[in-house]
Scaffold this motif. Structure first.
Motif, PDB file in Angstrom:
ATOM      1  N   UNK A  44       0.732  -1.191   0.050  1.00 22.33           N
ATOM      2  CA  UNK A  44      -0.001   0.117  -0.173  1.00 22.33           C
ATOM      3  C   UNK A  44       0.866   1.366  -0.079  1.00 22.33           C
ATOM      4  N   UNK A  45       0.579   2.189  -0.881  1.00 18.74           N
ATOM      5  CA  UNK A  45       1.293   3.436  -0.840  1.00 18.74           C
ATOM      6  C   UNK A  45       0.481   4.407   0.076  1.00 18.74           C
ATOM      7  N   UNK A  46       1.381   4.569   1.102  1.00 19.18           N
ATOM      8  CA  UNK A  46       0.943   5.448   2.225  1.00 19.18           C
ATOM      9  C   UNK A  46       1.989   5.982   2.934  1.00 19.18           C
ATOM     10  N   UNK A  47       1.632   6.591   4.259  1.00 20.71           N
ATOM     11  CA  UNK A  47       2.893   7.426   4.782  1.00 20.71           C
ATOM     12  C   UNK A  47       3.301   6.675   6.051  1.00 20.71           C
ATOM     13  N   UNK A  48       3.070   5.226   6.009  1.00 19.11           N
ATOM     14  CA  UNK A  48       3.385   4.502   6.911  1.00 19.11           C
ATOM     15  C   UNK A  48       5.001   4.349   7.051  1.00 19.11           C
ATOM     16  N   UNK A  49       5.476   4.356   5.848  1.00 13.16           N
ATOM     17  CA  UNK A  49       7.099   4.456   5.823  1.00 13.16           C
ATOM     18  C   UNK A  49       7.581   5.427   6.617  1.00 13.16           C
ATOM     19  N   UNK A  50       7.221   6.796   6.835  1.00  8.99           N
ATOM     20  CA  UNK A  50       7.451   7.798   7.788  1.00  8.99           C
ATOM     21  C   UNK A  50       7.222   7.553   9.125  1.00  8.99           C
ATOM     22  N   UNK A  51       6.129   6.962   9.466  1.00 11.17           N
ATOM     23  CA  UNK A  51       5.992   6.495  10.741  1.00 11.17           C
ATOM     24  C   UNK A  51       6.831   5.477  11.346  1.00 11.17           C
ATOM     25  N   UNK A  52       7.067   4.618  10.339  1.00 15.48           N
ATOM     26  CA  UNK A  52       8.197   3.596  10.632  1.00 15.48           C
ATOM     27  C   UNK A  52       9.566   4.315  11.250  1.00 15.48           C
ATOM     28  N   UNK A  53       9.830   5.333  10.368  1.00 13.57           N
ATOM     29  CA  UNK A  53      11.214   5.933  10.699  1.00 13.57           C
ATOM     30  C   UNK A  53      11.165   6.691  11.925  1.00 13.57           C
ATOM     31  N   UNK A  54      10.143   7.182  12.353  1.00 20.45           N
ATOM     32  CA  UNK A  54      10.039   7.888  13.426  1.00 20.45           C
ATOM     33  C   UNK A  54       9.995   7.027  14.669  1.00 20.45           C
ATOM     34  N   UNK A  55       9.366   5.862  14.345  1.00 18.32           N
ATOM     35  CA  UNK A  55       9.504   4.695  15.453  1.00 18.32           C
ATOM     36  C   UNK A  55      10.931   4.038  15.696  1.00 18.32           C
ATOM     37  N   UNK A  56      11.748   4.379  14.857  1.00 16.29           N
ATOM     38  CA  UNK A  56      13.209   3.683  14.580  1.00 16.29           C
ATOM     39  C   UNK A  56      12.953   2.326  13.719  1.00 16.29           C
ATOM     40  N   UNK A  57      12.017   2.174  12.844  1.00 12.62           N
ATOM     41  CA  UNK A  57      11.869   1.022  11.949  1.00 12.62           C
ATOM     42  C   UNK A  57      12.329   1.226  10.556  1.00 12.62           C
ATOM     43  N   UNK A  58      13.247   1.938  10.368  1.00 15.69           N
ATOM     44  CA  UNK A  58      13.400   2.358   8.840  1.00 15.69           C
ATOM     45  C   UNK A  58      14.310   0.944   8.547  1.00 15.69           C
ATOM     46  N   UNK A  59      14.043   0.323   7.517  1.00 12.59           N
ATOM     47  CA  UNK A  59      15.022  -0.775   6.898  1.00 12.59           C
ATOM     48  C   UNK A  59      16.399  -0.352   6.484  1.00 12.59           C
ATOM     49  N   UNK A  60      16.475   0.566   5.750  1.00 15.50           N
ATOM     50  CA  UNK A  60      17.699   1.024   5.147  1.00 15.50           C
ATOM     51  C   UNK A  60      18.371   1.941   5.825  1.00 15.50           C
ATOM     52  N   UNK A  61      19.567   1.832   5.953  1.00 10.54           N
ATOM     53  CA  UNK A  61      20.377   3.187   6.549  1.00 10.54           C
ATOM     54  C   UNK A  61      19.907   4.473   5.832  1.00 10.54           C
ATOM     55  N   UNK A  62      19.997   4.232   4.627  1.00  7.36           N
ATOM     56  CA  UNK A  62      19.569   5.513   3.801  1.00  7.36           C
ATOM     57  C   UNK A  62      18.300   5.916   4.235  1.00  7.36           C
ATOM     58  N   UNK A  63      17.371   5.193   4.888  1.00 10.37           N
ATOM     59  CA  UNK A  63      16.115   5.545   5.174  1.00 10.37           C
ATOM     60  C   UNK A  63      16.131   6.321   6.517  1.00 10.37           C
ATOM     61  N   UNK A  64      16.326   5.352   7.496  1.00  6.77           N
ATOM     62  CA  UNK A  64      16.546   5.900   8.801  1.00  6.77           C
ATOM     63  C   UNK A  64      17.515   7.112   9.183  1.00  6.77           C
ATOM     64  N   UNK A  65      18.285   7.568   8.384  1.00  6.18           N
ATOM     65  CA  UNK A  65      19.251   8.688   8.506  1.00  6.18           C
ATOM     66  C   UNK A  65      18.430  10.006   8.112  1.00  6.18           C
ATOM     67  N   UNK A  66      17.151   9.814   7.459  1.00  6.58           N
ATOM     68  CA  UNK A  66      16.478  10.961   7.348  1.00  6.58           C
ATOM     69  C   UNK A  66      15.817  11.392   8.676  1.00  6.58           C
ATOM     70  N   UNK A  67      15.608  10.585   9.616  1.00  5.72           N
ATOM     71  CA  UNK A  67      15.081  10.943  10.711  1.00  5.72           C
ATOM     72  C   UNK A  67      16.161  11.365  11.890  1.00  5.72           C
ATOM     73  N   UNK A  68      17.403  10.830  11.649  1.00  4.05           N
ATOM     74  CA  UNK A  68      18.290  11.177  12.657  1.00  4.05           C
ATOM     75  C   UNK A  68      19.102  12.398  12.266  1.00  4.05           C
ATOM     76  N   UNK A  69      19.028  12.900  11.021  1.00  3.24           N
ATOM     77  CA  UNK A  69      19.602  13.974  10.495  1.00  3.24           C
ATOM     78  C   UNK A  69      18.663  15.248  10.880  1.00  3.24           C
ATOM     79  N   UNK A  70      19.176  16.272  11.418  1.00  2.97           N
ATOM     80  CA  UNK A  70      18.519  17.191  11.750  1.00  2.97           C
ATOM     81  C   UNK A  70      17.956  18.082  10.677  1.00  2.97           C
TER      82      UNK A  70
END
Length: 327
Positions: free
Chosen positions: A243-269
């Motif tokens: 499903x194309x939705x905003x769950x991806x971003x919810x997962x990043x906020x929760x520390x559930x980003x799969x790729x380093x290149x994904x999770x870094x978007x939340x850890x970077x100011x």
């Protein structure tokens, strides 16, 4: 001799194209509906294929513009982009584009470019899985060659951090907002264990897991991707991979980003607040995603091109008739 003459004729007659909505209204009015119909069939046959096709736009447009160079097969004189580091064992579902091209050639032979097919099919992949729909600008030409070397040099690694991603997007006049929104393409599909092993077991050479991974999520990944795993085993990129939705971003906020290149978007100011915004407001994400896809779709090469009859080979190649059995 006729083959080479035809090749040079294509180069002489084709110039850079002007992109506009409704480009095929007069020459192939059914073009967009044909693409959508084939994409609907692909969704029914293998839902995961739509995630693959959507990503074609990224892997095509960043390497010398949106010109379908990534669809070209290797030849004795050219290494194509399908075996480039970011594509091999990653990109798939090329046959969906073959099916679209075959359907279009039956109705409007020699009219719709493979580069435009990628743009339309990527849009349809998003729309058919619950995401936004939008009017695409068309009129691209297909490249005569591909460059595995350029693909290797340009496309980012799953290990990339936000700084390197921002710098890459900046080279194409794509903003930080574009970067974060377009990263939301990982709302669909799966990634390989290969892409996360270092995060699980040796982040930054420490011999330890990435501390940014949610502990429960890491334990789940450890089971799917243990040390001895076949690293081509796949894992969902977010909690709603079809499903194309905003769950991806919810997962990043929760520390559930799969790729380093994904999770870094939340850890970077510089990117964190946009991730938070899109995790809260799906409409904001959808609007920014469409804007980014349109901007990325405008990337063009100034090299000569053509409208291929077979997306896998240039018209000058004697193998161009193999796919559809043309005489």
């Amino acid at each position: 001799m006729p083959i080479f003459l035809f090749f040079f004729l294509n180069i002489a007659l084709v110039t850079s194209s002007h992109l506009e909505p409704g480009f095929y209204l007069n020459t192939c009015p059914e073009a967009e509906s044909i693409v959508r119909d084939v994409m609907k069939k692909a969704l029914n046959q293998e839902p995961r294929s739509l995630a693959s096709v959507m990503r074609f736009q990224f892997h095509d447009c960043f390497v010398n513009g949106c010109d379908a160079s990534m669809l070209l097969d290797d030849t004795p004189n050219m290494l194509g982009e399908k075996l480039a580091l970011s594509n091999i064992n990653s990109l798939r579902s090329y046959e969906v584009i073959d099916d679209v091209k075959e359907a279009l050639e039956k109705v409007c032979p020699g009219v719709v470019s493979c580069a435009d097919i990628i743009i339309m099919a990527s849009r349809d992949a998003v729309a058919l899985t619950g995401g936004p729909d939008w009017e695409v600008r068309l009129g691209r030409l297909d490249s005569l060659i591909a460059s595995q070397e350029d693909s290797n040099d340009i496309m980012p690694s799953p290990r990339s951090n936000a700084t390197s991603l921002i710098n890459l997007f900046h080279k194409y006049n794509l903003s930080v907002k574009d970067l974060v929104a377009l990263s939301g393409s990982h709302s669909l599909g799966q990634g390989r264990c290969f892409s996360i092993m270092f995060r699980l077991y040796n982040q930054s050479g420490t011999g330890l897991p990435d501390p940014e991974i949610n502990q429960i999520y890491r334990e789940q990944l450890n089971k799917v991707c243990p040390h001895e795993v076949d690293q081509n085993v796949t894992v969902d990129l977010d909690a709603t991979p079809l499903i194309f939705d905003n769950q991806y971003f919810k997962d990043l906020v929760a520390g559930r980003g799969f790729l380093n290149s994904d999770q870094t978007l939340y850890t970077f100011p510089e990117t964190r607040e946009l991730v938070r915004l899109y995790s809260r407001d799906q409409d904001e994400f959808f609007n920014a995603f469409v804007e980014g896809m349109l901007k990325m779709g405008d990337l063009q090469s100034d090299q000569p091109g053509e409208v291929r009859r077979n997306c896998r080979v240039s018209n000058a190649c004697p193998a161009n008739n193999l796919l559809f059995g043309f005489e």
